[in-house]
Write a protein that holds these residues in place. Structure first.
Motif, short mmCIF file in Angstrom:
data_model
loop_
_atom_site.label_atom_id
_atom_site.label_comp_id
_atom_site.label_asym_id
_atom_site.label_seq_id
_atom_site.Cartn_x
_atom_site.Cartn_y
_atom_site.Cartn_z
N UNK A 231 0.84 -1.20 0.00
CA UNK A 231 0.00 0.00 0.00
C UNK A 231 0.88 1.25 0.00
N UNK A 232 1.94 1.23 0.79
CA UNK A 232 2.86 2.37 0.84
C UNK A 232 3.57 2.57 -0.50
N UNK A 233 3.74 1.47 -1.25
CA UNK A 233 4.40 1.56 -2.56
C UNK A 233 3.45 1.98 -3.66
N UNK A 234 2.16 2.21 -3.32
CA UNK A 234 1.22 2.70 -4.30
C UNK A 234 0.28 1.66 -4.89
N UNK A 235 0.32 0.45 -4.40
CA UNK A 235 -0.59 -0.57 -4.91
C UNK A 235 -2.03 -0.22 -4.54
N UNK A 266 -5.95 5.34 5.30
CA UNK A 266 -5.19 6.29 6.10
C UNK A 266 -3.70 6.06 5.95
N UNK A 267 -3.31 4.79 5.91
CA UNK A 267 -1.90 4.46 5.73
C UNK A 267 -1.40 4.90 4.36
N UNK A 268 -2.21 4.72 3.34
CA UNK A 268 -1.81 5.14 1.99
C UNK A 268 -1.60 6.64 1.93
N UNK A 269 -2.50 7.39 2.56
CA UNK A 269 -2.35 8.86 2.56
C UNK A 269 -1.13 9.30 3.36
N UNK A 272 2.19 8.62 1.33
CA UNK A 272 2.33 9.18 -0.02
C UNK A 272 3.64 9.98 -0.10
N UNK A 273 4.49 9.61 -1.03
CA UNK A 273 5.76 10.31 -1.20
C UNK A 273 6.87 9.81 -0.29
N UNK A 274 6.59 8.77 0.51
CA UNK A 274 7.60 8.22 1.41
C UNK A 274 7.85 6.76 1.05
N UNK A 275 9.02 6.29 1.36
CA UNK A 275 9.35 4.88 1.12
C UNK A 275 9.28 4.11 2.43
N UNK A 276 8.87 2.85 2.33
CA UNK A 276 8.79 1.98 3.50
C UNK A 276 9.62 0.74 3.20
N UNK A 277 10.58 0.45 4.08
CA UNK A 277 11.48 -0.68 3.85
C UNK A 277 10.72 -2.00 3.99
#
Length: 282
Positions: A231-235, A266-269, A272-277
């Motif tokens: 989700x953090x990667x935009x999926x 909420x997590x996706x918002x 947004x614009x940040x990377x998650x390892x």
């Protein structure tokens, strides 16, 4: 005289849950199945296969198939108890034996906090899984089976089949690798136990001791972590759910919110614009 009792099916064949809140006295009777539960409130006195016993709030109850018992409240307060009723074939499956004929609870009342905690987790898992009359997610059903297996094993150490081989650390690593190999198609407990040459109960107990959670609960955590990363990667949520082994977007949202306290949206918002390892599975 107050009395309320309900029974619901679980997704596990031959396993039912009853919730009873009653001031009634019950005459001598028996059940054709195994019973395992806990007293939530009040107390009762009853006959059992081991003589007269008393059970108080916080203590655990058992009955064996064909074991005659009764029940009378102690004091003026209605007692409340929850029970798993497990048909003999279902009990045999939990223990990994062909027949339940040699299985038996050895104590009608147990004052065991660890068992109480295991039962609470199993009842919670049953609520989450729903009943056979509803649409129950397969992962919820597997978590229920795992939780019930741990409770049953805790309650009846003397009823267990011959001591199974305990998997060592290397074999448990194989189990972790198998669980992480395909999030969409989880192996069954039977498959995992066969993989390391042990019983399902021994596998669940030893895996939990080493990794902090039993195998299917551990897999759910990995699925949620991978979903969080994607989700953090935009999926999209639907694609994330499908790729991580959830039945649909709603299933993912429910479990994600229960686990993390916030919704996938909420997590996706927030990311947004940040990377998650990517977190290691091991």
């Amino acid at each position: 005289m107050s009395h309320r009792s309900e029974v619901v099916a679980t997704p596990l064949p031959g396993v039912f849950v009853t919730l009873t809140d009653s001031a009634r006295s019950f005459p001598r009777h028996w059940h054709g199945n195994f019973g395992l539960g806990v007293v939530d409130r009040g107390a009762q006195r009853s006959a059992s296969g081991r003589g007269a016993v008393e059970a108080f709030a916080g203590q655990c109850l058992t009955h064996n198939p064909g074991e005659v018992h009764d029940g009378t409240p102690i004091g003026d307060t209605a007692r409340r108890w929850r029970m798993f009723h497990i048909e003999p074939a279902a009990m045999a499956r939990l223990f990994g034996v062909s027949s339940s004929a040699d299985l038996e609870w050895h104590a009608p009342v147990m004052d065991d906090q660890a068992l109480r905690s295991a039962l609470d987790r199993a009842f919670d898992a049953s609520t989450a899984a729903g009943s056979t009359r509803q649409t129950a997610d397969s992962s919820d059903s597997v978590l229920l089976e795992e939780a019930l297996l741990l409770a049953v094993g805790r309650a009846s150490p003397l009823a267990r089949s011959p001591q199974a081989v305990r998997p060592d650390g290397e074999n448990l690593t194989i189990v972790v690798e198998r669980l992480a190999d395909d999030l969409k198609q989880a192996p069954t407990l039977d498959e995992l136990a066969a993989l390391v040459g042990t019983s399902r109960y021994t596998l669940v107990r030893q895996f939990g001791r080493r990794h902090g959670l039993p195998p299917m609960a551990w897999l759910l955590q990995l699925r949620l972590q991978r979903a969080r990363e994607r989700i953090a990667a935009g999926w999209g949520l639907a694609d994330t759910a499908q790729s991580c082994g959830f039945s649909d977007q709603s299933h993912l949202t429910r479990l994600f919110t229960r686990q993390f306290g916030y919704t996938p949206g909420s997590w996706r918002r927030a990311t947004a614009g940040h990377s998650v390892a990517r977190a290691s599975a091991f």
